[in-house]
Design a protein around this motif. Structure first.
Motif, PDB file in Angstrom:
ATOM      1  N   SER A 176       0.836  -1.213   0.000  1.00 44.17           N
ATOM      2  CA  SER A 176       0.000   0.000   0.000  1.00 44.17           C
ATOM      3  C   SER A 176       0.860   1.248   0.000  1.00 44.17           C
ATOM      4  O   SER A 176       0.497   2.257  -0.599  1.00 44.17           O
ATOM      5  N   LEU A 177       2.013   1.163   0.683  1.00 43.84           N
ATOM      6  CA  LEU A 177       2.865   2.342   0.799  1.00 43.84           C
ATOM      7  C   LEU A 177       3.344   2.806  -0.578  1.00 43.84           C
ATOM      8  O   LEU A 177       3.370   4.002  -0.874  1.00 43.84           O
ATOM      9  N   LYS A 178       3.683   1.822  -1.426  1.00 52.02           N
ATOM     10  CA  LYS A 178       4.147   2.190  -2.765  1.00 52.02           C
ATOM     11  C   LYS A 178       3.020   2.838  -3.573  1.00 52.02           C
ATOM     12  O   LYS A 178       3.219   3.871  -4.213  1.00 52.02           O
ATOM     13  N   ILE A 179       1.841   2.249  -3.497  1.00 53.19           N
ATOM     14  CA  ILE A 179       0.708   2.843  -4.217  1.00 53.19           C
ATOM     15  C   ILE A 179       0.460   4.252  -3.668  1.00 53.19           C
ATOM     16  O   ILE A 179       0.219   5.195  -4.415  1.00 53.19           O
ATOM     17  N   PHE A 180       0.588   4.399  -2.339  1.00 46.81           N
ATOM     18  CA  PHE A 180       0.344   5.693  -1.706  1.00 46.81           C
ATOM     19  C   PHE A 180       1.341   6.753  -2.188  1.00 46.81           C
ATOM     20  O   PHE A 180       0.956   7.798  -2.688  1.00 46.81           O
ATOM     21  N   TYR A 181       2.657   6.443  -2.103  1.00 48.47           N
ATOM     22  CA  TYR A 181       3.602   7.502  -2.461  1.00 48.47           C
ATOM     23  C   TYR A 181       3.628   7.771  -3.962  1.00 48.47           C
ATOM     24  O   TYR A 181       3.858   8.901  -4.401  1.00 48.47           O
ATOM     25  N   MET A 182       3.339   6.739  -4.744  1.00 49.56           N
ATOM     26  CA  MET A 182       3.265   6.986  -6.189  1.00 49.56           C
ATOM     27  C   MET A 182       2.018   7.812  -6.539  1.00 49.56           C
ATOM     28  O   MET A 182       2.032   8.610  -7.464  1.00 49.56           O
ATOM     29  N   ALA A 183       0.942   7.597  -5.769  1.00 46.06           N
ATOM     30  CA  ALA A 183      -0.268   8.394  -6.010  1.00 46.06           C
ATOM     31  C   ALA A 183      -0.040   9.834  -5.580  1.00 46.06           C
ATOM     32  O   ALA A 183      -0.528  10.774  -6.229  1.00 46.06           O
ATOM     33  N   VAL A 184       0.740  10.037  -4.489  1.00 44.56           N
ATOM     34  CA  VAL A 184       1.081  11.405  -4.077  1.00 44.56           C
ATOM     35  C   VAL A 184       1.887  12.072  -5.192  1.00 44.56           C
ATOM     36  O   VAL A 184       1.607  13.204  -5.606  1.00 44.56           O
ATOM     37  N   TRP A 185       2.873  11.353  -5.711  1.00 50.28           N
ATOM     38  CA  TRP A 185       3.717  11.854  -6.813  1.00 50.28           C
ATOM     39  C   TRP A 185       2.845  12.239  -8.012  1.00 50.28           C
ATOM     40  O   TRP A 185       2.973  13.320  -8.570  1.00 50.28           O
TER      41      TRP A 185
END
Lengths: 320, 271
Positions: free
Chosen positions: B6-15
């Motif tokens: 989830s963390l990867k999806i989260f930070y990529m979505a922030v990006w």
């Protein structure tokens, strides 16, 4: 090894007035095969692809992709597939560039490591001729260009099986050819099994190892494109490059020994016969006597002829 | 392939969200300015508000700060409740959902990560207003109070996100849920103490208000920053907040999985 297996798949839509979209689909696609799904609009091709891609639940029967049950091992299936849906040319972030979009989808949603994702984006873009467009915003692309990006997205993570639902629908002939040549090579090099739905007969002939023809939810043919043509059109064809023969001349041609039927399609007239080689000299004589000097030749039955044959439920489309 | 976290999806979505934001520069600028404007604009309300009533009920006469924290909270509330379903509606409309739903992660994980990314983005717009609120509450503000206020806000927003995930799942099944959302939005705004102190509401409405995740989160935020009275004892309010988060998380996970299954029977693309 079989990469895709369907065993008695059926699918009903709706409640009381339910429509059977798929009916007892049995199908096997081998590893590394480029497999085409053909059929008229509404035949059930997209429904089948969506079931195999875990987007839709079958009403009955079983299906396996890469050895995983599409109902019980959804997550495993999703790990090994790529997917480009029909009419999905709007399905990316409009204000991001192609590069940013592809990077996001590959890295965030498909877990491709950053550096590999970047390399693959460059590689695929240059193979398709998109290397100079990578930094353009998605919104600024034409419909066809957007569709190419969607196809690139489907294979970027090197899936084991890739489902492409009418990928060349909005592409111009040159781009379509470039994309399918690339897909064929890329799939071969990376051992990707491709399942493609299309209405483009040229595409089928160029890339498909085998095809299945679906009509009204049933598979009515499975084999190579050549077998498809042969099974459908068992008669030979003499083709005359005009459609202005007139009734009298058509009747005279019908009287030529061995000619069974005469049809006009687009700018050509087709004479269906048992033995084209024997009938040809007399056909040429009739044309000469009528004073009509147009090219006459023995033609191979086309995939379109075969398509029409199967859509008509196996009756030849020879009359008009 | 190892699992997608989830963390990867989260930070990529922030990006992804920040890249998109910076490409609409004028809109971005106006969003920041408007947020500050709302903070200052609240001063006008204080001219017509009975500050004695406020002091009697919640223990402060600082109506401006009271309402600024309410509105700041509303920024996150909108994102938490509405972000997920508007994202899914967008994906359903563009056909992107077909692609994302063939990717190997849980739907719940995907929705929560994207809403969290939206919350980070919206915090930018919430910040100017929030800072004005802090400035107006400077006499009662302590570092410890500030951190506790943020922690309670975090719990409350996280619980709201779960409610938002339920709305998102409803989108998968019913496609158009604007009216359902408006219904709940009204109840949350009116009965959570966002604009009107809970203490002056009739008891039956207070009971409804207690079940809303915003109520105690905002109450604790105001308490720790402005020194207001709390509705219940702070420890009870923390317990209720944590329980709400746990309960709503379970319901949200179940709802996503159940409604996704139902949507798959019809085909997700029928909108």
């Amino acid at each position: 090894m079989e990469e895709i297996v369907c065993d008695g798949i059926f699918k009903d839509y709706g409640g009381k007035t339910s429509i059977r979209a798929l009916d007892q689909i049995d199908l096997k696609v081998s590893n590394g095969e480029f497999f085409g799904l053909l059929g008229p609009n509404g035949a059930g091709k997209t429904t089948l692809v969506r079931i195999l891609a875990t987007l839709l639940k079958a009403s009955g029967g079983c299906a396996w992709v890469g050895g995983y049950d599409v109902n019980k091992d959804e997550k495993k299936v999703r790990e090994i597939i790529g997917y480009a849906g029909q009419d999905s040319e709007r399905s990316a972030y409009f204000r991001l560039s192609i590069r940013e979009n592809l990077f996001y989808f590959a890295h965030a949603l498909r877990d491709v490591p950053k550096e590999i994702a970047k390399e693959r984006i460059e590689y695929i873009a240059s193979a398709i001729g998109f290397e100079n467009k990578l930094d353009r915003h998605f919104i600024s692309l034409s419909g066809g260009e957007k569709q190419v990006v969607i196809v690139m997205r489907a294979i970027l993570h090197n899936p084991e099986v890739c489902f492409l639902d009418e990928p060349s629908k909005s592409l111009d002939p040159i781009t379509a050819r470039r994309v399918r040549c690339f897909l064929k090579d890329y799939a071969k090099d990376n051992n990707i099994t491709i399942c493609l739905t299309t209405h483009n007969m040229l595409e089928v002939e160029e890339v498909c190892d085998r095809i299945a023809f679906i009509n009204r939810g049933r598979v009515i043919f499975v084999g190579t494109p050549l077998e498809f043509k042969r099974q459908a059109v068992m008669r030979e064809i003499i083709e005359i490059s005009t459609n202005r023969l007139g009734n009298d001349l058509s009747l005279k041609l019908l009287k030529v020994h061995g000619i069974l039927n005469v049809t006009c399609q687009n700018n050509t007239t087709k004479l269906y016969c048992e033995d084209a080689f024997n009938a040809l000299p007399e056909v040429v004589n009739v044309m000469r006597e009528a004073g009509l000097k147009v090219p006459v030749r023995i033609a191979e039955p086309s995939l379109e002829d075969a398509f029409a044959f199967f859509v008509n439920g196996g009756k030849r489309d020879e009359g008009h | 392939m190892k699992g997608i976290n989830s963390l990867k999806i989260f930070y990529m979505a922030v990006w992804r969200n920040f890249l998109t934001l910076t490409r609409y520069k004028v809109n971005f600028l106006f969003s920041i300015v408007t947020s500050a404007l709302w903070g200052v604009g609240m001063l006008l309300f204080s001219l017509a508000f009975d500050s004695l009533m406020l002091e009697r009920t919640v223990g402060t006469t600082n109506y401006v700060a009271f309402i600024i924290f309410g509105i700041s909270f509303q920024c996150w509330q909108g994102t938490a409740l509405w972000g997920a379903s508007s994202m899914l509606q967008g994906e359903l409309g563009s056909g992107q959902i077909d692609y994302t739903f063939t990717c190997p992660f849980s739907r719940y994980q995907y929705i929560v990560s994207n809403v969290a990314a939206l919350a980070v983005q919206d915090s930018l717009f919430f910040l100017p207003m929030f800072c004005i609120g802090l400035w107006l509450a400077n006499t009662t503000l302590t570092i410890q109070g500030f951190l506790l206020g943020l922690a309670s806000t975090f719990l409350s927003v996280a619980a709201l996100v779960q409610l938002g995930v339920i709305f998102a799942a409803l989108t998968l099944r019913y496609r158009q849920i604007n009216a359902i959302f408006s219904f709940f939005n009204f109840i949350i705004q009116m009965l959570s103490g966002m604009f009107i102190p809970m203490q002056i509401l009739p008891i039956p409405l207070q009971i409804i208000g207690f079940s809303i995740p915003v109520t105690f989160g905002m109450d604790l935020l105001r308490h720790y920053i402005m020194g207001t009275f709390t509705i219940l004892s702070p420890i009870y309010e923390w317990v209720v907040l944590i329980a709400q988060l746990a309960l709503l998380s379970m319901i949200a996970k179940f709802t996503v999985s159940y409604l996704e299954d139902k949507a798959k029977e019809e085909g997700l693309h029928y909108i």
